[in-house]
Design a protein around this motif. Sequence first.
Motif, short mmCIF file in Angstrom:
data_model
loop_
_atom_site.label_atom_id
_atom_site.label_comp_id
_atom_site.label_asym_id
_atom_site.label_seq_id
_atom_site.Cartn_x
_atom_site.Cartn_y
_atom_site.Cartn_z
N ARG A 1 0.83 -1.20 0.00
CA ARG A 1 0.00 0.00 0.00
C ARG A 1 0.87 1.25 0.00
O ARG A 1 0.63 2.20 -0.75
CB ARG A 1 -0.89 -0.01 1.24
CG ARG A 1 -2.16 0.77 1.04
CD ARG A 1 -3.02 0.63 2.27
NE ARG A 1 -2.69 1.71 3.19
CZ ARG A 1 -3.61 2.34 3.92
NH1 ARG A 1 -4.87 1.99 3.86
NH2 ARG A 1 -3.25 3.31 4.71
N THR B 1 1.17 4.01 -2.87
CA THR B 1 0.92 5.43 -2.60
C THR B 1 2.03 6.29 -3.19
O THR B 1 1.77 7.32 -3.82
CB THR B 1 0.83 5.66 -1.07
OG1 THR B 1 -0.14 4.77 -0.54
CG2 THR B 1 0.43 7.09 -0.77
N GLN C 1 -9.64 6.30 1.56
CA GLN C 1 -8.93 5.77 2.74
C GLN C 1 -7.71 6.61 3.10
O GLN C 1 -6.80 6.13 3.76
CB GLN C 1 -8.52 4.33 2.49
CG GLN C 1 -9.68 3.37 2.26
CD GLN C 1 -10.67 3.37 3.41
OE1 GLN C 1 -10.29 3.61 4.56
NE2 GLN C 1 -11.94 3.14 3.09
N HIS D 1 -4.81 7.16 2.66
CA HIS D 1 -3.49 6.68 2.20
C HIS D 1 -2.35 7.61 2.60
O HIS D 1 -1.48 7.94 1.79
CB HIS D 1 -3.48 6.48 0.69
CG HIS D 1 -4.23 5.28 0.24
ND1 HIS D 1 -4.12 4.07 0.86
CD2 HIS D 1 -5.12 5.11 -0.76
CE1 HIS D 1 -4.90 3.20 0.26
NE2 HIS D 1 -5.54 3.80 -0.72
N LEU D 2 -2.36 8.00 3.87
CA LEU D 2 -1.18 8.72 4.37
C LEU D 2 -0.12 7.68 4.74
O LEU D 2 -0.44 6.52 4.97
CB LEU D 2 -1.55 9.55 5.60
CG LEU D 2 -2.54 10.68 5.34
CD1 LEU D 2 -2.84 11.43 6.63
CD2 LEU D 2 -2.00 11.63 4.29
N LEU D 3 1.13 8.11 4.78
CA LEU D 3 2.20 7.19 5.15
C LEU D 3 2.27 7.12 6.67
O LEU D 3 2.40 8.14 7.35
CB LEU D 3 3.52 7.66 4.56
CG LEU D 3 3.47 7.74 3.04
CD1 LEU D 3 4.64 8.53 2.49
CD2 LEU D 3 3.45 6.35 2.44
N GLU D 4 2.17 5.89 7.18
CA GLU D 4 2.18 5.67 8.63
C GLU D 4 3.52 6.12 9.23
O GLU D 4 4.53 6.14 8.55
CB GLU D 4 1.99 4.18 8.93
CG GLU D 4 0.64 3.63 8.52
CD GLU D 4 -0.51 4.33 9.22
OE1 GLU D 4 -0.37 4.62 10.43
OE2 GLU D 4 -1.53 4.62 8.55
N ARG E 1 4.82 8.68 9.86
CA ARG E 1 5.49 9.85 9.33
C ARG E 1 4.63 11.06 9.68
O ARG E 1 3.40 10.98 9.64
CB ARG E 1 5.62 9.72 7.80
CG ARG E 1 6.98 9.99 7.33
CD ARG E 1 7.97 8.88 7.07
NE ARG E 1 7.61 7.61 6.55
CZ ARG E 1 7.80 7.24 5.30
NH1 ARG E 1 8.21 8.10 4.41
NH2 ARG E 1 7.57 6.00 4.94
#
Lengths: 416, 239
Positions: A315, A319, B110, B112-115, B117
């Motif tokens: 994912r 992204t 959803q 879709h941000l980068l976890e 961070r």
Amino acid sequence: MLRSLTAGIVLAFTGSRANIARTILSCAGVVVGVGALILVVTGSDFGQRYAVAYSEIQGGRAATLQVEINGDVTDRDALEEDLYRAGGEQVSLYQMPSGAVRVRSGGADVPDVEIRGVDPELGDIRRITMTRGRWFTEADRESLAPVLVVNESLAASMGDLTRVQIGTDRWVDARVVGVIADSGMDFTWQSAYLLRSPATEEILFAPPDSEEAPQEGFGFYGGSNAYVVRLDPDHPGVEDYGEGFSESLRTVAWRWGVEDPQNAIWSYRADSAEMLEEPLLYMTWGLLGIAFITLGTGLLGVLNVGLVTVRERRRELATYRALGASRFTLFVAVVMEAVVVSVVAGIVALAGCWALAALGSAVVTELDLVPPGVDLRVPPSGVLLGLGSAAAVGLLAGIIPAARALRASVVAGLRE
Amino acid sequence: MSVDTPLPEAAPPAAQTSELLRVEGVTRHFMVSGTRIDVLYDCTFQVARGEVVAIVGQSGSGKSTLLNLLGLLDRPSGGSYVFDGVDTTRLGEGRRSRLRGEGIGFVFQQFHLLERRSALANVGVPMVLGGVPVFRRRARARELLESVGLGHRLDSQPHQLSGGEQQRVALARALSREPALILADEPTGALDAASSRMIMDQLLAQAELRGAAVVVVTHDPKVAERADRVVELVEGRTR
Ligand SMILES: Nc1ncnc2c1ncn2[C@@H]1O[C@H](COP(=O)(O)OP(=O)(O)OP(=O)(O)O)[C@@H](O)[C@H]1O
Ligand SMILES: [Mg+2]
């Protein structure tokens, strides 16, 4: 292209910072493997320096021959001239006095002292570590008193070095100009070097008392005349452990009155570093092989974690693609991440080895197991090999997961 | 890979001034274990610069599939898609990535941000990919987050933010490279009514401010109402 590359590297660095736990776990094998590599290189380097130091202290620098001429020498100057002519670059007398020489300090006898008559050139032929004072100089030959350099053991027994006397049948005041380190590698005798000079001629070369029986059976009729001679390591005289040098001396033996040159003249190789080097090399290669296998298992570990995380991170990678990352950028990012992880592991291993070496060095010098100046430390080649192979492991372990990451569909990745 | 080479010739200036994208006779089918599933039969429409278009249709009608095509995340099975004067159907992967990075911003349902961070880092990612130097990147990310009302949450990570806040970070990220097109697939689908309205307000306001066109897929009539134009997908065809 360049922009994709730099973007990939930036992503890799931020990415590996975000995944520190995974990073640490995955690189345990690499730490062990790289550590093993560095230790082998360190050990081998130490062994080599030890061998060289040992050889240079005990025997001489490459290539040193010990030369013995039995029987009476009628013309010592001619003999020494021939030692140079036969290829010697530096020549030093290395001779026990013909009679028993006693030593005392402040009036008290110091028993069991091994004395050798030498020239200042010995300081160039052998590695000599002064702990106090200095080695002989040419000017010392003019001293009216015998000039000595003693080892630490002897210096300790003597106590007062300013009131030393030596003698065979009468006492002569002697001058001690320096103290050398005990070699520390074998049982240390009390020993002294006595500079050959007009003042010591008699002590060194006096004809032996008739009571002191000639050592029959060995063909030692007069005294034995011993020298150390340093030759260029490529000089033909060095071949066959010095046999070539003896041969050329034998042809001119008549000049200095030696009658049976075949049996009276011997020379042999005194420095041993070269002989020790070969087995050391084989051992190093063997151990390096084992270390590389260990590192290989570490690589499999990093590869495994890399594959798992690429699947877990579909994912995230999708992204990145949606935000404009090219395949190449992602490839670089994933490979670089593995490289960063491995190199960090390599640095950890290096730090560990460095600490071990420092500890080991402290122990061996404290226990006096090594010659002066030889310590245990990670050599630059070890640092280079360690970090280089860590980076190589990262590259290898990163390529397969990176290729996987590229094949994945962006749309599918975003749906996870 | 050849991202640094210039993009193909732009279309005639007349078209460039008003038209942002044109989809013509686009089809898309999938093969699932040997069976062909036709999702899009014939989609034809265009979007002008700065225009807000809502795509509506029943669940499974192919809205997301169409949006993926518009976002260059997927390739059509047939037909042509011209974006910003460039016929994308013949472009290689590298150029599509570059065009996507420079011209298109995404807002996902959803987020879709980068976890793990920070918000600031998340907004900075497209600029990393665009080669924006680090100082300019941080300043601009801060500015964008302030403009969506998150100036006080710069260092928060996604899991520390509410859904609405996360979507605002995603919006700031979508805007970070001044794209000509913002694609939003049900951007309010995971949010409550109040947050939904706020996100839509900000999305439309920011797009208008920057002259960006918006294509938004939505089930929500309230959202569709606010669009300049509504495209309906029925049985794989646009209406
Ligand atoms: N990769 C794929 N493989 C096979 N079928 C697919 C694939 N992607 C989408 N489909 C099918 O295409 C159809 C349209 O899917 P899509 O996600 O575009 O619908 P949607 O209009 O976005 O629906 P929703 O409103 O529920 O999000 C669905 O029947 C789906 O099963
Ligand atoms: Mg959908």
